[in-house]
Design a protein around this motif. Structure first.
Motif, short mmCIF file in Angstrom:
data_model
loop_
_atom_site.label_atom_id
_atom_site.label_comp_id
_atom_site.label_asym_id
_atom_site.label_seq_id
_atom_site.Cartn_x
_atom_site.Cartn_y
_atom_site.Cartn_z
N ARG A 193 0.85 -1.19 0.00
CA ARG A 193 0.00 0.00 0.00
C ARG A 193 0.88 1.24 0.00
N ASP A 255 -8.25 -2.79 11.23
CA ASP A 255 -9.38 -2.50 10.34
C ASP A 255 -8.94 -2.06 8.94
N TYR A 256 -7.94 -1.20 8.88
CA TYR A 256 -7.61 -0.59 7.59
C TYR A 256 -6.50 -1.31 6.83
N ASP A 259 -7.00 -6.54 8.02
CA ASP A 259 -8.23 -7.19 7.53
C ASP A 259 -8.39 -6.98 6.03
N GLU A 260 -8.05 -5.78 5.55
CA GLU A 260 -8.16 -5.51 4.10
C GLU A 260 -7.27 -6.46 3.31
N ARG A 261 -6.04 -6.64 3.82
CA ARG A 261 -5.10 -7.50 3.11
C ARG A 261 -5.58 -8.95 3.13
N LYS A 263 -8.62 -9.95 3.31
CA LYS A 263 -9.76 -10.05 2.39
C LYS A 263 -9.26 -10.19 0.96
N LEU A 264 -8.29 -9.32 0.61
CA LEU A 264 -7.76 -9.30 -0.75
C LEU A 264 -7.11 -10.64 -1.11
#
Ligand code: HEM
Length: 502
Positions: A193, A255-256, A259-261, A263-264
């Motif tokens: 990111r 959260d940012y 979890d995003e990673r 999910k991806l």
């Protein structure tokens, strides 16, 4: 009611004094303790030396009490060592005995009592965390995978500064832009990111929370309550603030980013390029560590990697601005070796003067001047003295590198020393007078990333700009701000960056 409380407090104090006297008598009989000022019951040496235990004050005490001295700070024993021989003993020869870490009341909060890697005691958990972090963070392969990203990020800094008309006239606080760069260098590695600009809302949140964490953790203002348990109730508000900051940060990381990673990667499968956190999550999935440990690894990188490297870059720029002749000599080396080619990671190892400038910056302006505090889990012996279990051991690395008994005119910023009389001294701990990254088991594994990042960043800036103090000023302010074990520049100065035509 108030009287009853006062009575209880006085009784508590009385009992504490009796216990302290008894304990100190017992200890006095058993131990041959290192020299130091005479401690009084309950407070120890706190009333004499105060809270501000920075590298300079500890150097003054070393001049008085010797290369190894003991301070009793309330209930805590603090041993400071200030000679290369003793540093070798603590970090290397007795590296296992002194390889643990102390945490104070504040670091206990920020690290969940040592669930991280940097502040955990020496043992199974530390070994596992260090092993799990090595492949994704600390190998040459990682450097090769990430170096193009770092080169791109400093390229973007150069571009932005060139496009800022004020930068070449009034000057700009270039540190702000470099901070964004360091976040991008590390968040690319960790999560693939990056943040578009200094105004990116997520970047702003991170910056504020990390800044608050550093301020709260590095401050000396909570020492009294850490040293003297009966005063701890007065720290209530401070510790609550620490807890809130810690909770918000960990939630933000989860959260940012985490979890995003997750999910991806679960939707894309494992065909994409792996970033560091994927390896760490794999270890979590195998049951080697839990999610808290994963989040504390993210916490550790935010502090250990981003801040230390940024401070060192800022110190390097300050010294180059205040020593134009050194800046010019570095520019000549870069121009002669590279012409109009922009410096890249492989070049950094081939430029002796650039390396000397970096080492001299790390020597005079050591970002972690007392290393990260060490600790002996069990009673130990050092230099013929007894060191009671769980003493905090500070290695005054700054004084080792700035003591005129060991260095020629150490107060001078003179990179040439690393090409002349100190040409064999490296930053990796091959000489116990120079330990900017520590040495031995708990030494900094991030050196493999930090050195090329410092080289590319300082190199590109000097290649592309003439770096000067703001109009009307001959020098920029290099007042230090010291913390529990950190040292950074107090004021982030404006720097004039005059673009060069290449
Ligand atoms: C100029 C930049 C840096 C400096 C001056 C620096 C300095 C240090 C020092 C002095 C220590 C403690 C050594 C000891 O206690 O004996 C340390 C530990 C550590 N550093 Fe760095 N560091 C830098 C950059 C980095 C980077 C880029 C990373 C990660 C990507 C990193 C990760 C760590 C970790 C994980 C530890 C704890 C090691 C352990 O306890 O086993 N550091 N660093």
């Amino acid at each position: 009611m108030d009287l009853l409380l006062l009575e209880k407090a006085l009784l508590g104090l009385f009992v504490a004094i009796i216990v302290a006297i008894t304990v100190s008598k017992l200890r006095g009989k058993k131990f041959k303790l290192p020299p130091g000022p005479f401690p009084v019951p309950v407070f120890g040496n706190w009333l004499q030396v105060g809270d501000d235990l920075n590298h300079r004050n500890l150097t003054d005490l070393a001049k008085k009490y010797g290369n190894m001295f003991l301070l009793r700070m309330g209930q805590r024993n603090l041993v400071t060592v200030s000679s290369p021989e003793l540093a070798r003993e603590v970090l290397f020869t007795q590296g296992v005995e002194f390889g643990s870490r102390t945490r104070n009341v504040v670091f206990d909060i920020f690290t969940g009592k040592g669930q991280d890697m940097v502040f955990t005691v020496y043992g199974e958990h530390w070994r596992k965390m260090r092993r799990i972090m090595t492949v994704p963070f600390f190998t040459n392969k990682v450097v090769q995978q990430n170096r193009h990203g770092w080169e791109m990020e400093i390229g973007a800094v150069v571009e932005d500064v060139r496009n800022n008309p004020e930068a070449s006239t009034k000057g700009t606080i270039i540190r702000r832009r470099l901070q964004l760069m360091m976040y991008n260098n590390m968040y690319r590695m960790m999560f693939d990111r990056r943040f578009e600009s200094e105004e990116d809302p997520l970047f702003l949140k991170l910056r504020v929370l990390n800044g608050e964490r550093s301020r709260l953790a590095q401050s000396f203002e909570y020492n009294y309550g850490d040293f003297i348990p009966i005063l701890r109730p007065f720290l209530g508000k401070y510790l609550k603030k620490c807890q809130e900051t810690k909770d918000k940060r960990i939630k933000l990381f989860k959260d940012y980013f985490l979890d995003e990673r997750k999910k991806l990667t679960s939707t894309k499968g494992s065909d994409g390029l792996k970033c560091a956190i994927d390896h760490i999550v794999e270890a979590e999935q195998k049951g080697e560590i839990n999610e808290d440990n994963v989040l504390y690894i993210v916490e550790n990188i935010n502090v250990a990697a981003i801040e230390t490297t940024l401070w060192s870059i800022e110190w390097g720029i300050a010294e180059l601005v205040n020593h134009p002749e050194i800046q010019q000599k570095l520019r000549k080396e870069l121009d002669d070796a590279l012409g109009s080619q922009q410096i890249t990671e492989p070049d950094t190892y081939k430029l002796p003067y650039l390396n000397a400038v970096i080492k001299e910056t790390l020597r005079l302006r050591m970002a972690i001047p007392l290393l990260v505090p060490h600790m002996n889990l069990h009673d130990a012996k050092l230099n013929g003295f007894d060191i009671p279990a769980e003493s905090k051991i500070l290695v005054n690395a700054w004084w080792l590198a700035n003591n005129p008994e060991h260095w020629k005119k150490p107060e001078e910023f003179r990179p040439e020393r690393f090409l002349e009389e100190e040409s064999n001294v490296e930053a990796n701990g091959n000489d116990f007078r120079f330990l900017p990254f520590g040495a031995g088991r708990r030494s900094c594994p991030g050196i493999i990333l930090a050195m090329p990042i410092l080289g590319i960043t300082l190199g590109r800036l000097v290649q592309n700009f003439e770096l000067l103090p703001p109009p009307g000023q001959k020098q920029i302010d290099t007042t230090e701000r010291a913390g529990q074990f950190s040292m950074n520049i107090l004021n982030h100065s404006n720097i004039v960056a005059k673009p060069r035509v290449l």
